[in-house]
Motif scaffolding. Structure first.
Motif, short mmCIF file in Angstrom:
data_model
loop_
_atom_site.label_atom_id
_atom_site.label_comp_id
_atom_site.label_asym_id
_atom_site.label_seq_id
_atom_site.Cartn_x
_atom_site.Cartn_y
_atom_site.Cartn_z
N LEU A 291 0.81 -1.21 0.00
CA LEU A 291 0.00 0.00 0.00
C LEU A 291 0.85 1.27 0.00
CD1 LEU A 291 -2.49 -1.22 2.74
CD2 LEU A 291 -2.86 -1.29 0.31
N THR A 292 2.10 1.18 -0.45
CA THR A 292 2.98 2.34 -0.37
C THR A 292 3.18 2.96 -1.73
OG1 THR A 292 4.80 0.83 -0.59
CG2 THR A 292 4.28 1.52 1.62
N ASP A 293 2.76 4.20 -1.88
CA ASP A 293 3.04 4.94 -3.12
C ASP A 293 2.98 6.42 -2.79
OD1 ASP A 293 3.31 5.94 -5.62
OD2 ASP A 293 1.25 5.48 -6.25
N THR A 294 4.15 7.01 -2.63
CA THR A 294 4.17 8.42 -2.25
C THR A 294 4.65 9.31 -3.39
OG1 THR A 294 6.36 8.09 -1.33
CG2 THR A 294 4.53 7.99 0.22
N ASN A 295 4.76 8.72 -4.61
CA ASN A 295 5.25 9.50 -5.76
C ASN A 295 4.40 10.74 -6.02
OD1 ASN A 295 7.32 7.82 -6.13
ND2 ASN A 295 6.33 6.57 -7.70
N SER A 296 3.09 10.58 -6.01
CA SER A 296 2.18 11.68 -6.30
C SER A 296 2.28 12.74 -5.21
CB SER A 296 0.76 11.16 -6.40
OG SER A 296 0.72 10.22 -7.43
N TYR A 297 2.49 12.26 -3.98
CA TYR A 297 2.62 13.20 -2.86
C TYR A 297 3.86 14.06 -3.06
CZ TYR A 297 3.40 14.90 1.87
OH TYR A 297 3.64 15.68 2.95
N GLU A 298 4.96 13.43 -3.50
CA GLU A 298 6.20 14.17 -3.77
C GLU A 298 6.02 15.14 -4.93
OE1 GLU A 298 8.86 10.92 -4.24
OE2 GLU A 298 9.00 10.61 -2.07
N GLY A 299 5.25 14.67 -5.93
CA GLY A 299 4.95 15.51 -7.09
C GLY A 299 4.22 16.78 -6.67
N TYR A 300 3.30 16.57 -5.73
CA TYR A 300 2.51 17.70 -5.22
C TYR A 300 3.42 18.72 -4.54
CZ TYR A 300 0.20 19.98 -1.23
OH TYR A 300 -0.18 20.87 -0.27
N ILE A 301 4.38 18.25 -3.75
CA ILE A 301 5.31 19.13 -3.04
C ILE A 301 6.17 19.91 -4.04
CG2 ILE A 301 7.33 19.19 -1.46
CD1 ILE A 301 4.80 18.59 0.07
#
Lengths: 125, 259
Positions: B4-14
């Motif tokens: 359940l780990t996917d933080t790519n989009s979160y980093e993209g947002y930053i």
């Protein structure tokens, strides 16, 4: 007659050893998984192997295959006493060369019957 | 078990936020009011989009977790065969309870059946011992000796049967201890399931933390862990055709293989 009993649960080893004693087999040895059983078997002097399937490190099926692959042990009678009740597992054990298969929980009568049957077959050659 | 780990989009947002903020600073320096206002709206929009994205991810993760454990809140009696993993674990623990209960009762039954036998041997021995001592002191008559001889014969004969019964009861007590092996294996599997549930919950908390962060709230850090689900084991009684239902089934299967 020297019998090696292999099971990771000491309670089950004790039960099997006591049942064997009642059947007149007083010379038994114990091992808690395949990896400790194999050196005992390779050392020689064991006439019959009773093993569980599901054990840590080396499972009963791997022990069975290792025994059958060893030229000095390939004729050793092996009885599997296990809780594994999947049909494909029983077939796998049969194909690997097991001589008998008892599912847990079992009765003293079933264990006796299977052991005697294996001896009859071994004697008949 | 799905990861359940996917933080790519979160980093993209930053990253997007950083880029827009840089541009905003530039426009402020240049004094371009209209563009400043547009950029502030854009930052707000980016933040909202990030928030929706994280909420979406959390929803998907929740869905994955529910699918992984086959949780069905609408399970009724007619659907028992499609039980959730959790219900299955509950049933397994119920099986442990039944086995331990049966083993304890079986053991106690045997003990209760053995005690009167041991007491009988004790009583008869005490009585015979007294007469035996009198015999040693030559305090009994010829008739009493005849009686004692008969009693001794009956005692020895009875003891043979009593000892046989005691041995049988002791073997049954020994056999009743096999529950420890079976229940131990079931409990091990349930422990693994609990660890898997824990791993999924930690992931969900982590994703919820991202939402809190995007929303500007304080987030407590959590450690992520996830382990693969265990395979089914055969020791649980089941009507599934994959499993044999007992020793007779095993014997039939082996016979069909030429054993």
């Amino acid at each position: 007659m020297n019998i090696l009993v292999v099971d990771d649960f000491s309670t089950m080893r004790r039960i099997i050893k006591n049942l064997l004693r009642d059947l007149g087999f007083t010379n038994t040895e114990e091992a808690d998984d395949g990896s400790t059983a194999l050196p005992i078997l390779q050392k020689g002097g064991i006439d019959f192997l009773i093993t569980d399937w599901n054990m840590p490190k080396m499972t009963g099926i791997d022990l069975l295959k290792a025994v059958r692959a060893d030229a000095s042990l390939e004729g050793l009678p092996i009885l599997m006493v296990t809780a594994e009740a999947k049909r494909e597992q029983i077939v796998e054990a049969a194909q690997a060369g097991v001589n008998g298969y008892v599912v847990k929980p079992f009765t003293a009568a079933v264990l006796q019957e299977k052991i005697e049957r294996i001896f009859e077959r071994v004697e008949a050659g | 078990m799905s990861r359940l780990t996917d933080t790519n989009s979160y980093e993209g947002y930053i990253q997007e936020l950083a880029k827009t903020t840089e541009l905003l600073m530039e426009k402020i320096e240049q004094g371009k009011t209209n563009e400043i206002s547009e950029l502030i709206d854009s930052i707000k929009e980016t933040r909202d989009r990030g928030l929706y994205l994280e909420v979406g991810k959390l929803t998907r993760a929740l869905h994955d977790a529910i699918s992984a454990f086959h949780i069905d809140a609408y399970l009724d009696d007619s659907d028992k065969k499609d039980m959730s993993t959790i219900s299955d674990a509950t049933d397994r623990l119920g099986y442990v309870m039944n086995l331990t209960d049966k083993a304890a009762n079986r053991t106690m039954d045997m003990v209760e059946a053995s005690l009167p036998i041991a007491q009988g041997i004790g009583c008869d021995t005490s009585k015979l011992k007294k007469d035996w001592e009198r015999l040693g002191k030559r305090e009994i008559s010829y008739e009493e000796f005849g009686e004692l001889y008969k009693e001794m014969g009956t005692f020895l004969e009875a003891n043979e049967a009593r000892v046989k019964d005691l041995q049988q009861n002791l073997t049954n007590i020994l056999m009743a201890q096999d529950y420890q092996d079976l229940t131990g294996q079931v409990i091990k599997r349930v422990v693994t399931l609990v660890q898997d549930v824990e791993g999924s919950l930690v992931t969900l908390v982590k994703l919820a933390g991202n939402i809190e962060e995007v929303g500007g709230l304080e987030v407590e850090s959590v450690k992520h862990s996830s382990k693969p689900a265990q395979e089914e084991i055969g020791i649980f009684p089941t009507k599934n055709d994959e499993f044999v239902s007992g020793q007779d089934d095993v014997d039939d299967l082996l016979s069909s293989l030429g054993f």
